[in-house]
Design a protein around this motif. Structure first.
Motif, PDB file in Angstrom:
ATOM      1  N   TYR A  33      56.546  51.316  81.151  1.00 21.66           N
ATOM      2  CA  TYR A  33      57.996  51.162  81.053  1.00 21.66           C
ATOM      3  C   TYR A  33      58.688  52.039  82.099  1.00 21.66           C
ATOM      4  CZ  TYR A  33      56.241  49.918  76.406  1.00 21.66           C
ATOM      5  OH  TYR A  33      55.519  49.366  75.377  1.00 21.66           O
ATOM      6  N   TYR A  35      62.522  53.756  82.523  1.00 29.04           N
ATOM      7  CA  TYR A  35      63.824  54.069  81.932  1.00 29.04           C
ATOM      8  C   TYR A  35      64.651  54.855  82.943  1.00 29.04           C
ATOM      9  CZ  TYR A  35      62.002  53.092  77.196  1.00 29.04           C
ATOM     10  OH  TYR A  35      61.478  52.499  76.078  1.00 29.04           O
ATOM     11  N   MET A  41      73.599  61.037  78.435  1.00 29.79           N
ATOM     12  CA  MET A  41      73.337  59.740  77.799  1.00 29.79           C
ATOM     13  C   MET A  41      71.883  59.665  77.343  1.00 29.79           C
ATOM     14  SD  MET A  41      76.234  58.063  78.235  1.00 29.79           S
ATOM     15  CE  MET A  41      75.840  56.317  78.174  1.00 29.79           C
ATOM     16  N   GLY A  42      71.625  58.693  76.471  1.00 29.70           N
ATOM     17  CA  GLY A  42      70.240  58.414  76.110  1.00 29.70           C
ATOM     18  C   GLY A  42      69.552  57.601  77.194  1.00 29.70           C
ATOM     19  N   LEU A  43      68.255  57.418  77.036  1.00 30.47           N
ATOM     20  CA  LEU A  43      67.497  56.637  78.009  1.00 30.47           C
ATOM     21  C   LEU A  43      67.780  55.152  77.832  1.00 30.47           C
ATOM     22  CD1 LEU A  43      65.797  59.362  77.545  1.00 30.47           C
ATOM     23  CD2 LEU A  43      63.909  58.058  78.543  1.00 30.47           C
ATOM     24  N   LEU A  45      66.305  51.272  79.028  1.00 29.52           N
ATOM     25  CA  LEU A  45      65.130  50.590  79.551  1.00 29.52           C
ATOM     26  C   LEU A  45      65.511  49.680  80.713  1.00 29.52           C
ATOM     27  CD1 LEU A  45      62.081  49.983  79.170  1.00 29.52           C
ATOM     28  CD2 LEU A  45      62.760  48.168  77.593  1.00 29.52           C
ATOM     29  N   GLU A  59      67.024  46.550  79.334  1.00 29.20           N
ATOM     30  CA  GLU A  59      68.465  46.547  79.080  1.00 29.20           C
ATOM     31  C   GLU A  59      69.292  46.518  80.352  1.00 29.20           C
ATOM     32  OE1 GLU A  59      69.498  49.535  75.699  1.00 29.20           O
ATOM     33  OE2 GLU A  59      67.803  50.380  76.816  1.00 29.20           O
ATOM     34  N   SER A 103      53.031  55.988  69.565  1.00 28.51           N
ATOM     35  CA  SER A 103      53.685  56.894  70.494  1.00 28.51           C
ATOM     36  C   SER A 103      53.685  56.370  71.916  1.00 28.51           C
ATOM     37  CB  SER A 103      53.000  58.261  70.477  1.00 28.51           C
ATOM     38  OG  SER A 103      51.677  58.158  70.957  1.00 28.51           O
ATOM     39  N   TYR A 104      54.768  56.651  72.568  1.00 28.50           N
ATOM     40  CA  TYR A 104      54.881  56.511  74.002  1.00 28.50           C
ATOM     41  C   TYR A 104      54.639  57.878  74.622  1.00 28.50           C
ATOM     42  CZ  TYR A 104      57.482  52.015  73.853  1.00 28.50           C
ATOM     43  OH  TYR A 104      57.884  50.728  73.683  1.00 28.50           O
ATOM     44  N   PHE A 106      55.648  59.937  78.046  1.00 31.98           N
ATOM     45  CA  PHE A 106      56.582  59.882  79.164  1.00 31.98           C
ATOM     46  C   PHE A 106      56.155  60.819  80.284  1.00 31.98           C
ATOM     47  CE2 PHE A 106      60.257  57.392  77.831  1.00 31.98           C
ATOM     48  CZ  PHE A 106      59.998  57.235  76.477  1.00 31.98           C
TER      49      PHE A 106
ATOM     50  N   TYR B  34      60.889  55.612  64.137  1.00 33.30           N
ATOM     51  CA  TYR B  34      60.263  56.561  65.047  1.00 33.30           C
ATOM     52  C   TYR B  34      61.233  57.703  65.342  1.00 33.30           C
ATOM     53  CZ  TYR B  34      56.664  53.097  66.159  1.00 33.30           C
ATOM     54  OH  TYR B  34      55.631  52.218  66.094  1.00 33.30           O
ATOM     55  N   TYR B  36      61.719  60.809  68.236  1.00 32.42           N
ATOM     56  CA  TYR B  36      61.359  61.458  69.491  1.00 32.42           C
ATOM     57  C   TYR B  36      62.340  62.594  69.733  1.00 32.42           C
ATOM     58  CZ  TYR B  36      58.149  57.786  71.013  1.00 32.42           C
ATOM     59  OH  TYR B  36      57.081  56.927  71.124  1.00 32.42           O
ATOM     60  N   GLN B  38      63.860  65.274  73.070  1.00 30.45           N
ATOM     61  CA  GLN B  38      63.904  65.525  74.500  1.00 30.45           C
ATOM     62  C   GLN B  38      64.435  66.937  74.704  1.00 30.45           C
ATOM     63  OE1 GLN B  38      66.444  62.973  76.873  1.00 30.45           O
ATOM     64  NE2 GLN B  38      65.106  63.209  78.647  1.00 30.45           N
ATOM     65  N   PRO B  44      60.973  62.468  77.075  1.00 34.25           N
ATOM     66  CA  PRO B  44      60.955  62.489  75.607  1.00 34.25           C
ATOM     67  C   PRO B  44      59.542  62.689  75.070  1.00 34.25           C
ATOM     68  CG  PRO B  44      62.347  60.709  76.395  1.00 34.25           C
ATOM     69  CD  PRO B  44      61.633  61.263  77.597  1.00 34.25           C
ATOM     70  N   TYR B  46      57.091  62.266  71.595  1.00 31.94           N
ATOM     71  CA  TYR B  46      56.905  61.647  70.287  1.00 31.94           C
ATOM     72  C   TYR B  46      56.753  62.728  69.212  1.00 31.94           C
ATOM     73  CZ  TYR B  46      54.162  59.532  66.501  1.00 31.94           C
ATOM     74  OH  TYR B  46      53.680  59.139  65.277  1.00 31.94           O
ATOM     75  N   TYR B  87      66.003  61.837  68.744  1.00 36.73           N
ATOM     76  CA  TYR B  87      66.319  60.414  68.694  1.00 36.73           C
ATOM     77  C   TYR B  87      65.592  59.748  67.533  1.00 36.73           C
ATOM     78  CZ  TYR B  87      67.946  60.978  73.539  1.00 36.73           C
ATOM     79  OH  TYR B  87      68.607  61.370  74.685  1.00 36.73           O
ATOM     80  N   MET B  91      61.968  50.243  65.435  1.00 37.63           N
ATOM     81  CA  MET B  91      61.267  49.313  66.310  1.00 37.63           C
ATOM     82  C   MET B  91      60.340  48.433  65.482  1.00 37.63           C
ATOM     83  SD  MET B  91      59.270  50.210  69.823  1.00 37.63           S
ATOM     84  CE  MET B  91      58.030  51.250  69.087  1.00 37.63           C
ATOM     85  N   LYS B  98      59.744  47.648  71.882  1.00 38.65           N
ATOM     86  CA  LYS B  98      60.238  48.445  72.990  1.00 38.65           C
ATOM     87  C   LYS B  98      61.135  49.537  72.433  1.00 38.65           C
ATOM     88  CE  LYS B  98      62.153  44.838  74.835  1.00 38.65           C
ATOM     89  NZ  LYS B  98      61.608  43.818  73.921  1.00 38.65           N
ATOM     90  N   LEU B  99      60.935  50.743  72.900  1.00 40.74           N
ATOM     91  CA  LEU B  99      61.788  51.853  72.485  1.00 40.74           C
ATOM     92  C   LEU B  99      63.166  51.701  73.102  1.00 40.74           C
ATOM     93  CD1 LEU B  99      59.743  55.174  72.713  1.00 40.74           C
ATOM     94  CD2 LEU B  99      60.617  54.058  70.668  1.00 40.74           C
ATOM     95  N   ILE B 100      64.173  51.574  72.271  1.00 39.03           N
ATOM     96  CA  ILE B 100      65.560  51.531  72.719  1.00 39.03           C
ATOM     97  C   ILE B 100      66.247  52.776  72.172  1.00 39.03           C
ATOM     98  CG2 ILE B 100      67.726  50.247  72.723  1.00 39.03           C
ATOM     99  CD1 ILE B 100      65.474  48.881  74.257  1.00 39.03           C
ATOM    100  N   PHE B 101      66.706  53.637  73.075  1.00 41.35           N
ATOM    101  CA  PHE B 101      67.286  54.915  72.682  1.00 41.35           C
ATOM    102  C   PHE B 101      68.783  54.800  72.421  1.00 41.35           C
ATOM    103  CE2 PHE B 101      63.916  58.037  73.467  1.00 41.35           C
ATOM    104  CZ  PHE B 101      63.006  57.267  74.158  1.00 41.35           C
ATOM    105  N   GLY B 102      69.247  55.524  71.402  1.00 38.88           N
ATOM    106  CA  GLY B 102      70.677  55.698  71.173  1.00 38.88           C
ATOM    107  C   GLY B 102      71.114  57.035  71.741  1.00 38.88           C
ATOM    108  N   GLN B 103      72.161  57.606  71.140  1.00 45.88           N
ATOM    109  CA  GLN B 103      72.704  58.871  71.643  1.00 45.88           C
ATOM    110  C   GLN B 103      71.976  60.089  71.103  1.00 45.88           C
ATOM    111  OE1 GLN B 103      75.137  59.006  74.102  1.00 45.88           O
ATOM    112  NE2 GLN B 103      74.589  56.850  74.089  1.00 45.88           N
TER     113      GLN B 103
END
Lengths: 115, 111
Positions: A33, A35, A41-43, A45, A59, A103-104, A106, B34, B36, B38, B44, B46, B87, B91, B98-103
């Protein structure tokens, strides 16, 4: 971060220049992936890949291209850089059987500034 | 994918438990929760994930309500090194997740 290498770590580009960011993993994972993260801000994709020779949009794919010619490498290209692409870029991989590990992993990021 | 809602920031005293809430009222049956974190612009990391049972690992515990509409991440003895953005991500199962991150929630651990 173990298993993921991003190059370069820092780069300054002029508007209109092109560059390629490299993400390399040594764990033979299928899923990779890209990002981006803007300040505060958040990450988000950009693109992802579920295996060698395959890519898909995330995204925020506009202005970027990707390639996964080798399983170990996932390349992110900027054909004509714009100031709006100033950001920190993170690469990640996940395991095929991620339900078990969940888990991912990074990379440490590439800090790109477009002037 | 279900959306999540987290408080923007929280404080915690060093050595105390940090309880970070997350609302995911539209979660569906096959979606996992999930967590995570940072730390200061690093990639980030896990922490933990779960479906409906409470989970614990060496880093944290995850408590999921019975209706699965909310969850809480617990750091049992917060240290200054736990200061980070946390975060909560929902998912679906399967290989297309796919990991989609918010704030996220910015946790500040104070001495």
């Amino acid at each position: 971060n173990a298993g993921v290498t991003q190059t370069p770590k820092f780069r300054v580009l002029k508007t209109g220049q092109s560059m390629t960011l490299l993400c390399a993993q040594d764990m033979n994972h299928e899923y990779m992936y890209w990002y981006r993260q803007d300040p505060g801000m958040g990450l988000r994709l950009i693109h992802y890949s579920v295996g060698e020779g395959t890519t898909a949009k995330g995204e925020v794919p506009d202005g970027y291209n990707v390639s996964r010619l080798k399983k170990q490498n996932f390349l992110l290209g900027l054909e004509s850089a714009a100031p709006s692409q100033t950001s920190v870029y993170f690469c990640a991989f996940s395991t095929l059987n991620f339900l078990d590990r969940g888990s991912y992993t990074f990379g440490s990021g590439t800090r790109l500034t477009v002037v | 994918d279900a959306k999540t809602t987290q408080p923007p920031s929280m404080d915690c005293a060093e050595g105390r438990a940090a309880n970070l809430p997350c609302n995911h009222s539209t979660i569906s049956g096959n979606e996992y929760v999930y967590w995570y974190r940072q730390i200061h612009s690093q990639g980030p990391q896990y922490i933990i994930h779960g479906l409906k049972n409470n989970e614990t690992n060496e880093m944290a515990s995850l408590i999921i309500t019975e209706d699965r509409k909310s969850s809480t991440l617990i750091l049992p003895h917060a240290t200054l090194r736990d200061t980070a953005v946390y975060y909560c991500i929902v998912m679906p199962s399967g290989n297309t997740g796919k990991l989609i991150f918010g704030q996220g929630t910015t946790l500040q651990v104070k001495p």
